[in-house]
Design an enzyme around this catalytic site. Sequence first.
Site, PDB file in Angstrom:
ATOM      1  N   HIS A   1       0.798  -1.236   0.000  1.00 53.06           N
ATOM      2  CA  HIS A   1       0.000   0.000   0.000  1.00 53.06           C
ATOM      3  C   HIS A   1       0.831   1.286   0.000  1.00 53.06           C
ATOM      4  CE1 HIS A   1       0.978  -0.027   4.287  1.00 53.06           C
ATOM      5  NE2 HIS A   1       0.660   1.246   4.295  1.00 53.06           N
TER       6      HIS A   1
HETATM    7  C1  UD1 Z   1      -2.092   5.269   6.245  1.00 59.69           C
HETATM    8  C2  UD1 Z   1      -0.803   5.717   6.936  1.00 59.69           C
HETATM    9  C3  UD1 Z   1       0.248   4.611   6.799  1.00 59.69           C
HETATM   10  C4  UD1 Z   1      -0.284   3.285   7.274  1.00 59.69           C
HETATM   11  C5  UD1 Z   1      -1.575   2.968   6.531  1.00 59.69           C
HETATM   12  C6  UD1 Z   1      -2.172   1.654   6.969  1.00 59.69           C
HETATM   13  C7  UD1 Z   1      -0.282   8.136   6.877  1.00 59.69           C
HETATM   14  C8  UD1 Z   1       0.529   9.168   6.220  1.00 59.69           C
HETATM   15  N1  UD1 Z   1      -0.254   6.923   6.292  1.00 59.69           N
HETATM   16  O1  UD1 Z   1      -1.814   5.180   4.869  1.00 59.69           O
HETATM   17  O2  UD1 Z   1       1.367   4.965   7.572  1.00 59.69           O
HETATM   18  O3  UD1 Z   1       0.670   2.289   7.010  1.00 59.69           O
HETATM   19  O4  UD1 Z   1      -2.511   4.022   6.773  1.00 59.69           O
HETATM   20  O5  UD1 Z   1      -3.333   1.371   6.297  1.00 59.69           O
HETATM   21  O6  UD1 Z   1      -0.944   8.407   7.850  1.00 59.69           O
HETATM   22  N2  UD1 Z   1      -9.237   4.622   2.250  1.00 59.69           N
HETATM   23  C9  UD1 Z   1     -10.468   3.998   2.236  1.00 59.69           C
HETATM   24  N3  UD1 Z   1     -11.011   3.629   3.423  1.00 59.69           N
HETATM   25  C10 UD1 Z   1     -10.401   3.841   4.613  1.00 59.69           C
HETATM   26  C11 UD1 Z   1      -9.145   4.484   4.606  1.00 59.69           C
HETATM   27  C12 UD1 Z   1      -8.570   4.852   3.428  1.00 59.69           C
HETATM   28  O7  UD1 Z   1     -11.066   3.769   1.201  1.00 59.69           O
HETATM   29  O8  UD1 Z   1     -10.961   3.472   5.666  1.00 59.69           O
HETATM   30  C13 UD1 Z   1      -8.635   4.979   0.951  1.00 59.69           C
HETATM   31  C14 UD1 Z   1      -8.908   6.382   0.518  1.00 59.69           C
HETATM   32  O9  UD1 Z   1      -9.129   6.366  -0.842  1.00 59.69           O
HETATM   33  C15 UD1 Z   1      -7.607   7.094   0.798  1.00 59.69           C
HETATM   34  C16 UD1 Z   1      -6.572   6.005   0.649  1.00 59.69           C
HETATM   35  O10 UD1 Z   1      -7.232   4.802   1.034  1.00 59.69           O
HETATM   36  O11 UD1 Z   1      -7.391   8.157  -0.066  1.00 59.69           O
HETATM   37  C17 UD1 Z   1      -5.379   6.231   1.523  1.00 59.69           C
HETATM   38  O12 UD1 Z   1      -5.759   6.314   2.883  1.00 59.69           O
HETATM   39  P1  UD1 Z   1      -4.896   7.174   3.942  1.00 59.69           P
HETATM   40  O13 UD1 Z   1      -5.386   6.955   5.308  1.00 59.69           O
HETATM   41  O14 UD1 Z   1      -4.791   8.557   3.484  1.00 59.69           O
HETATM   42  O15 UD1 Z   1      -3.461   6.598   3.830  1.00 59.69           O
HETATM   43  P2  UD1 Z   1      -2.983   5.130   3.788  1.00 59.69           P
HETATM   44  O16 UD1 Z   1      -2.378   4.926   2.463  1.00 59.69           O
HETATM   45  O17 UD1 Z   1      -4.043   4.172   4.236  1.00 59.69           O
END
Ligand code: UD1
Length: 371
Positions: free
Chosen positions: A211
């Site tokens: 991811h």
């Molecule tokens: C975040 C953390 C990362 C951790 C990861 C675990 C930061 C900078 N990054 O990254 O350190 O390893 O979580 O998962 O804080 N999304 C969903 N549903 C959710 C959450 C996210 O659909 O419940 C999607 C959204 O499209 C979002 C993308 O995933 O834009 C990324 O989510 P985000 O929380 O921004 O960062 P992660 O890549 O998950």
Amino acid sequence: MIRICLVAGARPNYIKVAALWKAYKKLRARRPRPPVSLHIVHTGQHYDYLMCRKHFRDLNLPTPAVDLGVGSATHAVQTARIMQRFEKVLLRDRPDLVMVVGDVNSTLACSLVAAKMEIPVAHVEAGLRSYDRTMPEEINRLVTDALSDYLFTSCRDGDHNLIREGHDRKRIFFVGNVMVDTLLSWLPKANVSSIGKKLGLEKPYALLTLHRPSNVDKGSELSQIVRDLAEIQKNIPVVFPVHPRTAARMKKGSVLREIRDLTDFHMVPPLGYLDFISLMKGARFVMTDSGGIQEETTVLGVPCLTLRPNTERPVTITQGTNTLVGRNGDLVGLVRRILNRKPLKKHRIPPLWDGKSADRIFAVLSRKVGF
Ligand code: UD1
């Protein structure tokens, strides 16, 4: 009564928060009139059932006292939203301590708000450094540690990093790894999970998670990994619980088409904690770019191939089962070695990864904060 506000933001946080919550409940059970109260504030950085509530259920966590409901956005917008909403909570509740875990945007945002309001901050999993500032988590680690009054480290190299950066030794407490507390306490339940059967998996199989923006946001990196995976699945089935970020990126390019043609490559939705631990424990090896999985595989004795050029958790390499496979690394060759039963290395469990780290944290706080 000392009031502690414990921040949970994203999936890897919940596992650490679960260890702290369990230690807190033990403390309360021992003392008839508990001198400390702990409330969980959830920022809502993760919000899907599979990324969030399923983990709360699996880990027996209570419904958070507050949910800031920030959701996904760019880094600046997400961080700003958390700060605005968390400030209101702190103005209303005025806790005596804010406790943050890990390195996600919620960790940084909440420590910044607390520090400006002169509320002491405790950082659990302090001192980890990849020395790679292209990782958003590295910026979050540096800033959070700079603002924290209590720096709880999970390994000795964390202490050394903090000392090198000029942190006061008196603020650094080597307590071990709270992820391991949770792993050890939930392993018996994970052992009876039927997820392998549900997915129709037969051993041996390999487990994959992916991811990191550096691997999934650029089509070229993702394509290279998929080419390697296409080779690997010819020799061993690969199970891939797909993170929402990765799912979104795959939809954009041609990668999904390439993957669909693979016969032994099994994409599944994100898994709950217990099912994931169960799959990890039964895997012949794990390929990942996650931080926590490098630690969990070390404790479970499962070979881990980390698809990154660096790690903030070097102890999993020097003492554990982890091997880095950076860009242009020989992933297929390393997998072949594992399948030919050639051990990549000897390993042991790092010091204080013994299931008692959260108890140590409360022991330190009880001494220092006075409860
Ligand atoms: C975040 C953390 C990362 C951790 C990861 C675990 C930061 C900078 N990054 O990254 O350190 O390893 O979580 O998962 O804080 N999304 C969903 N549903 C959710 C959450 C996210 O659909 O419940 C999607 C959204 O499209 C979002 C993308 O995933 O834009 C990324 O989510 P985000 O929380 O921004 O960062 P992660 O890549 O998950």
